[in-house]
Write an enzyme that holds these catalytic residues in place. Structure first.
Site, PDB file in Angstrom:
ATOM      1  CB  SER A  90     -10.471 -29.881 -13.303  1.00 26.71           C
ATOM      2  OG  SER A  90     -10.970 -29.412 -14.382  1.00 26.71           O
ATOM      3  CE  LYS A 112     -15.573 -36.594 -18.976  1.00 24.18           C
ATOM      4  NZ  LYS A 112     -15.681 -35.204 -19.022  1.00 24.18           N
ATOM      5  CG  HIS A 126     -21.147 -36.954 -16.903  1.00 28.61           C
ATOM      6  ND1 HIS A 126     -21.005 -35.923 -17.518  1.00 28.61           N
ATOM      7  CD2 HIS A 126     -19.950 -37.396 -16.030  1.00 28.61           C
ATOM      8  CE1 HIS A 126     -19.631 -35.412 -17.539  1.00 28.61           C
ATOM      9  NE2 HIS A 126     -19.053 -36.471 -16.476  1.00 28.61           N
ATOM     10  CD  GLU A 161     -18.531 -35.402 -12.425  1.00 34.37           C
ATOM     11  OE1 GLU A 161     -17.339 -35.664 -12.270  1.00 34.37           O
ATOM     12  OE2 GLU A 161     -19.274 -35.739 -13.006  1.00 34.37           O
ATOM     13  CD  GLU A 179     -18.832 -34.665 -20.604  1.00 36.92           C
ATOM     14  OE1 GLU A 179     -18.635 -35.678 -20.885  1.00 36.92           O
ATOM     15  OE2 GLU A 179     -18.044 -33.833 -19.963  1.00 36.92           O
ATOM     16  CG  ASN A 215     -16.487 -40.484 -17.565  1.00 34.46           C
ATOM     17  OD1 ASN A 215     -16.743 -41.338 -18.656  1.00 34.46           O
ATOM     18  ND2 ASN A 215     -17.319 -39.441 -17.464  1.00 34.46           N
ATOM     19  N   GLY A 262     -13.731 -30.829 -16.931  1.00 36.94           N
ATOM     20  CA  GLY A 262     -12.851 -30.388 -18.176  1.00 36.94           C
ATOM     21  C   GLY A 262     -12.228 -29.158 -18.524  1.00 36.94           C
TER      22      GLY A 262
HETATM   23  P1  PGA Z   1     -12.600 -34.084 -15.885  1.00 39.92           P
HETATM   24  O1  PGA Z   1     -14.168 -34.910 -15.976  1.00 39.92           O
HETATM   25  O2  PGA Z   1     -11.999 -34.738 -14.703  1.00 39.92           O
HETATM   26  O3  PGA Z   1     -11.945 -34.214 -17.092  1.00 39.92           O
HETATM   27  O4  PGA Z   1     -13.066 -32.688 -15.321  1.00 39.92           O
HETATM   28  C1  PGA Z   1     -14.806 -35.150 -15.088  1.00 39.92           C
HETATM   29  C2  PGA Z   1     -16.029 -35.842 -15.262  1.00 39.92           C
HETATM   30  O5  PGA Z   1     -16.650 -35.524 -16.466  1.00 39.92           O
HETATM   31  O6  PGA Z   1     -16.692 -36.664 -14.794  1.00 39.92           O
END
Ligand code: PGA
Length: 276
Positions: free
Chosen positions: A221, A19, A103, A175, A105, A17, A181
């Site tokens: 992560s 983003k 997601h 997640e 976010e 992803n 992140g």
């Molecule tokens: P990350 O993000 O690997 O940077 O923690 C995962 C995600 O947002 O799907």
């Protein structure tokens, strides 16, 4: 003993992803390099989700390769007066096979509720897209021992209109919000416990046959340093990688390790099964 039954027949999957990162040119270059680096991968399904502006060029780059294209979001209507939104029909036109929905976010920063996510899931499935449906608890919810209830509600509302017949086009990405992140990966035990609970809940919602096809991934992560440990989790069908997927070679390394370990699992499972 591992029996044939306990070795998953679900095809493992790794999703990158990106983003809101990379220009169109950078995205196309990364997709080209990834498809070269991963041309030998047969078992694992590899999906990349670039920004909306790069979908078309990455889609063209991936044409004829084994890598699949995903969008990071969609609107549930096929067309209409929805300024700033993109429809499933438009996503399919540029080559998307997958879409991320729900997601954290989107939920946290853009007010996406479980019900909105549910409308998006059913629209995407209706249009023939595969869905990667993201769920997970916040740190406060985990500390208050609410993980099971939160995940249950996200699944029930998000998958409210899904029938058993389309369950094989859904993957659930577990997640935990606190792991996204932050560099703080969930512990293997926490992940396998959550996956077990999710699989139980999916069985209750869809019944044993239809739920069996649904892949359950982990995200939060994931890096090339921790992928070997994560890949060792038996009920993990794949990973959703954010930050670490931005480094093309690093993401390719993650994919290769996961592919190798999952193939090894399957080999061991079928070998042992001869005697069971
Ligand atoms: P990350 O993000 O690997 O940077 O923690 C995962 C995600 O947002 O799907």
């Amino acid at each position: 003993m591992i029996t044939k039954k306990s070795v998953s027949r679900r095809r493992p999957i790794a999703v990158g992803n990106w983003k809101m990162h990379k220009t169109v040119a950078e995205s196309a270059a990364a997709a080209r390099r990834l498809s070269r680096l991963l041309s030998g991968i047969r078992r694992l399904e590899v999906v990349i989700a670039p920004s909306c502006t790069a979908l078309q060029s990455v889609g063209a780059t991936l044409k004829g390769t084994r890598l699949r294209l995903a969008a990071q979001n969609l609107h549930w209507e096929n067309e209409g007066a929805f300024t700033g939104e993109v429809s499933p029909v438009q996503l399919k036109e540029v080559g998307c096979r997958y879409v991320l929905i729900g997601h954290s976010e989107r939920r946290r920063l853009f007010g996406e509720t479980d019900n909105v996510a549910g409308r998006k899931v059913s629209s995407a499935l209706r249009q023939g897209l595969n869905v990667i449906f993201c769920i997970g608890e916040t740190l406060e919810q985990r500390r208050a021992d609410q993980t099971a209830a939160v995940v249950r509600e996200q699944l029930e509302k998000g998958l409210a209109d899904v029938t058993g017949g389309s369950s094989d086009r859904i993957a659930i990405a577990y997640e935990p919000v606190w792991a996204i992140g932050t560099g703080q990966t969930a512990a293997a035990l926490q992940i396998s416990g959550a996956h077990e609970m999710i699989r139980r809940q999916l069985t209750e919602i869809f019944g044993p046959d239809s739920s069996e096809a649904i892949r359950v991934l982990y995200g939060g992560s994931v890096t090339s340093d921790n992928i070997a440990e994560l890949a060792g989790i038996k009920n993990l069908d794949g990973v959703l990688v954010g930050g670490a997927s931005l480094q093309t070679d690093g993401f390719a390394a993650i994919v290769k390790i996961l592919d190798k370990m999952k193939r090894q699992d399957e080999k061991e499972g079928s070998e042992k099964c001869i005697f069971c």
